[in-house]
Design an enzyme around this catalytic site. Structure first.
Site, mmCIF file in Angstrom:
data_model
loop_
_atom_site.group_PDB
_atom_site.id
_atom_site.type_symbol
_atom_site.label_atom_id
_atom_site.label_comp_id
_atom_site.label_asym_id
_atom_site.label_seq_id
_atom_site.Cartn_x
_atom_site.Cartn_y
_atom_site.Cartn_z
ATOM 1 N N ASN A 163 0.867 -1.182 0.000
ATOM 2 C CA ASN A 163 0.000 0.000 0.000
ATOM 3 C C ASN A 163 0.901 1.229 0.000
ATOM 4 O O ASN A 163 2.109 1.116 0.207
ATOM 5 C CB ASN A 163 -0.924 -0.045 1.235
ATOM 6 C CG ASN A 163 -0.122 -0.069 2.513
ATOM 7 O OD1 ASN A 163 0.588 0.872 2.815
ATOM 8 N ND2 ASN A 163 -0.212 -1.160 3.262
ATOM 9 N N ASP A 176 -3.607 -6.559 5.080
ATOM 10 C CA ASP A 176 -4.620 -7.460 5.650
ATOM 11 C C ASP A 176 -4.595 -8.838 4.995
ATOM 12 O O ASP A 176 -5.128 -9.796 5.542
ATOM 13 C CB ASP A 176 -6.025 -6.858 5.456
ATOM 14 C CG ASP A 176 -6.218 -5.613 6.297
ATOM 15 O OD1 ASP A 176 -5.674 -5.585 7.410
ATOM 16 O OD2 ASP A 176 -6.877 -4.666 5.828
ATOM 17 N N LYS A 205 9.507 -16.593 -10.633
ATOM 18 C CA LYS A 205 8.633 -15.532 -11.123
ATOM 19 C C LYS A 205 7.457 -16.133 -11.919
ATOM 20 O O LYS A 205 7.676 -16.988 -12.778
ATOM 21 C CB LYS A 205 9.441 -14.601 -12.034
ATOM 22 C CG LYS A 205 8.650 -13.450 -12.560
ATOM 23 C CD LYS A 205 9.486 -12.585 -13.479
ATOM 24 C CE LYS A 205 8.563 -11.648 -14.224
ATOM 25 N NZ LYS A 205 9.232 -10.958 -15.303
ATOM 26 N N PHE A 226 -4.084 3.109 14.644
ATOM 27 C CA PHE A 226 -4.395 4.080 13.591
ATOM 28 C C PHE A 226 -5.426 3.434 12.666
ATOM 29 O O PHE A 226 -5.408 2.216 12.470
ATOM 30 C CB PHE A 226 -3.142 4.435 12.780
ATOM 31 C CG PHE A 226 -2.305 5.519 13.409
ATOM 32 C CD1 PHE A 226 -1.669 5.309 14.622
ATOM 33 C CD2 PHE A 226 -2.174 6.753 12.787
ATOM 34 C CE1 PHE A 226 -0.908 6.309 15.214
ATOM 35 C CE2 PHE A 226 -1.424 7.758 13.366
ATOM 36 C CZ PHE A 226 -0.789 7.544 14.584
ATOM 37 N N LYS A 234 -13.146 -0.312 15.587
ATOM 38 C CA LYS A 234 -11.792 -0.844 15.781
ATOM 39 C C LYS A 234 -11.317 -0.612 17.223
ATOM 40 O O LYS A 234 -10.691 -1.470 17.835
ATOM 41 C CB LYS A 234 -10.860 -0.142 14.779
ATOM 42 C CG LYS A 234 -9.524 -0.788 14.586
ATOM 43 C CD LYS A 234 -8.834 -0.240 13.328
ATOM 44 C CE LYS A 234 -7.381 -0.693 13.260
ATOM 45 N NZ LYS A 234 -6.666 -0.135 12.112
ATOM 46 N N LYS A 284 -10.531 -3.863 19.470
ATOM 47 C CA LYS A 284 -9.120 -4.126 19.775
ATOM 48 C C LYS A 284 -8.708 -3.560 21.126
ATOM 49 O O LYS A 284 -7.528 -3.511 21.442
ATOM 50 C CB LYS A 284 -8.258 -3.573 18.641
ATOM 51 C CG LYS A 284 -8.662 -4.214 17.320
ATOM 52 C CD LYS A 284 -7.786 -3.899 16.174
ATOM 53 C CE LYS A 284 -8.360 -4.578 14.925
ATOM 54 N NZ LYS A 284 -7.531 -4.436 13.757
#
Ligand SMILES: Cc1cc2nc3c(=O)[nH]c(=O)nc-3n(C[C@H](O)[C@H](O)[C@H](O)COP(=O)(O)O)c2cc1C
Length: 397
Positions: free
Chosen positions: A206, A275, A285, A320, A334, A338
């Site tokens: 990301n 995730d 490859k 975050f 969240k 958590k």
């Protein structure tokens, strides 16, 4: 400001004479100041004045055969660039990356924090082009000391006069003030993205730059705390003094966090942990087969914060949340799931904030579900505000 290395950039405004006083006061406080002037600034004050007061040669000409790399040398040896006064023209050059004189070249070569103190006629200050340039610079983390109202050189009374020298001085002091309110507190901080390899040359990831986590680590160090920084791959230099633990995959990050967690007082999980990972890592490859697509089977990675929550350690834990929709609801979910003390949520769909940017606009939600929206700010300032809240919570559990 002993040992502070400051570059004072002076551009061609009538307030250039006030830069002389600012220089004098900075030097008096123990800072080592190098003055860099725009090509036109010499119309207002001579380089000789700044050279005499700073005790160093003034960099004012790019094409000087003796010192042709001066913009790089000066940039590498400075902690802070203060541009005072900053004209409308110099602001535009900074916003758009022009490098046609000593000051604008230096600005591009400089990697540290930049403080800009504009001064101009009220009409210029209110012009949309100037406003846009300022907004652009702010979005990159550049900080400003805004001009004041008062009598302007053009004879009118209005907004545009260079901020009072003492106000600028105070702001500069803030960059070097060593608060030690986090002394003895051990922070475990994660930052950056993770890379989940698919084959030897490809991975899932990301766009996280790591800037937020590194900013938190830097500010903890500046305030006397200790940091173990677990970082996915980034282009950033670990802040001096941190115990740096690089990793790539989410499961590597998880192992490091679980190992280090026992020895911390505060965990700040700012990393953008993947995730999903490929179920199978191909040894060779994967070859493209004509027009045929490829179906990858992904499996969920371990949720690091959930694993931490299971340990019910009594430590302070900050998560975050980067969300593209239903920011507050997703962050609250969240926080509860958590068992977090704080969650810092940011809307990654808004332009100019979040991933990659030097600034961010976040919402901090605490354990009692008190929601606090912070304005757009440089990540360094957000880090400090978050640390203030963490410290308060540690003192008032
Ligand atoms: C007497 C005088 C005063 C000026 N004062 C300002 C000022 O306060 N702010 C500003 O943005 N421009 C001011 N200007 C215009 C700038 O000097 C001009 O835009 C110049 O090109 C800026 O160069 P620099 O930004 O490269 O230093 C002034 C010009 C003159 C002649």
């Amino acid at each position: 400001m002993k040992n502070a290395k400051i570059v004072l950039g002076v551009s061609a405004g009538i307030a250039a004479y006030k830069a002389v006083e600012l220089l004098r006061l900075l030097v008096k406080e123990g800072a080592e100041v190098r003055v860099v002037m725009s090509a036109n600034a010499g119309q207002f004050v001579t380089p000789l004045t700044f050279a005499a007061l700073s005790g160093h040669p003034v960099y004012h000409s790019v094409f000087d055969a003796q010192n042709s790399m001066e913009h790089i040398r000066v940039a590498e040896n400075a902690d802070l660039l203060v541009v005072a006064p900053a004209t409308a023209s110099t602001l535009a050059k900074m916003a758009h990356g022009l490098a046609d004189d000593a000051l604008s070249c230096l600005h591009l070569a400089f990697k540290g924090p930049v403080l800009v103190c504009p001064a101009m006629n009220e009409g210029m200050w209110g012009h949309p082009a100037v406003k846009d340039n300022i907004a652009l610079l702010k979005s990159r983390g550049v900080e400003f000391v805004d001009p004041e109202s008062g009598e302007l050189a053009c004879g009118v009374i209005g907004l545009g006069r260079l901020a009072d020298t003492n106000v600028i001085l105070d702001k500069v002091r803030g960059y070097f003030s060593q608060r030690d309110d986090l002394t003895g507190i051990r922070f475990l901080i994660t930052a950056g993205p993770t890379h989940e390899a698919i084959d030897p040359v490809r991975y899932l990831s990301n766009p996280s730059s790591g800037k937020m986590g590194y900013a938190v680590a830097e500010q903890v160090m500046a305030r006397g705390g200790q940091v173990v920084l677990i970082s996915g791959p980034t282009h950033l230099k670990p802040p001096p003094g941190v115990d740096f633990k690089p990793c790539k995959r989410a499961d590597e990050m998880n192992t490091l966090v679980q190992e280090q967690f026992e020895n911390c007082d505060v965990l700040v999980m700012s990393a953008a942990v993947g995730d999903f990972a490929a179920e199978k890592l191909e040894k060779e490859k994967i070859k493209k087969q004509g027009d045929e697509g490829l179906i990858l089977k992904l499996v969920a990675t371990k949720d690091i914060l959930l694993e931490v929550a299971k340990r019910n350690s009594g430590k302070l834990v900050v998560g975050f949340a980067a969300e593209s929709q239903n920011l507050v609801e997703s962050a609250l979910e969240k926080l509860r799931k958590k068992n977090l003390d704080f969650i810092v949520a940011n809307d990654i769909s808004a332009p100019g904030i979040g991933f990659q940017s030097d600034s961010n606009q976040v919402t901090i939600i605490d354990r009692e579900e008190k929601i606090e929206d912070l304005p757009l700010k440089p990540k360094r300032e957000i880090a400090d505000l978050l640390l203030d809240r963490i410290l308060f919570r540690l003192k008032h559990p």
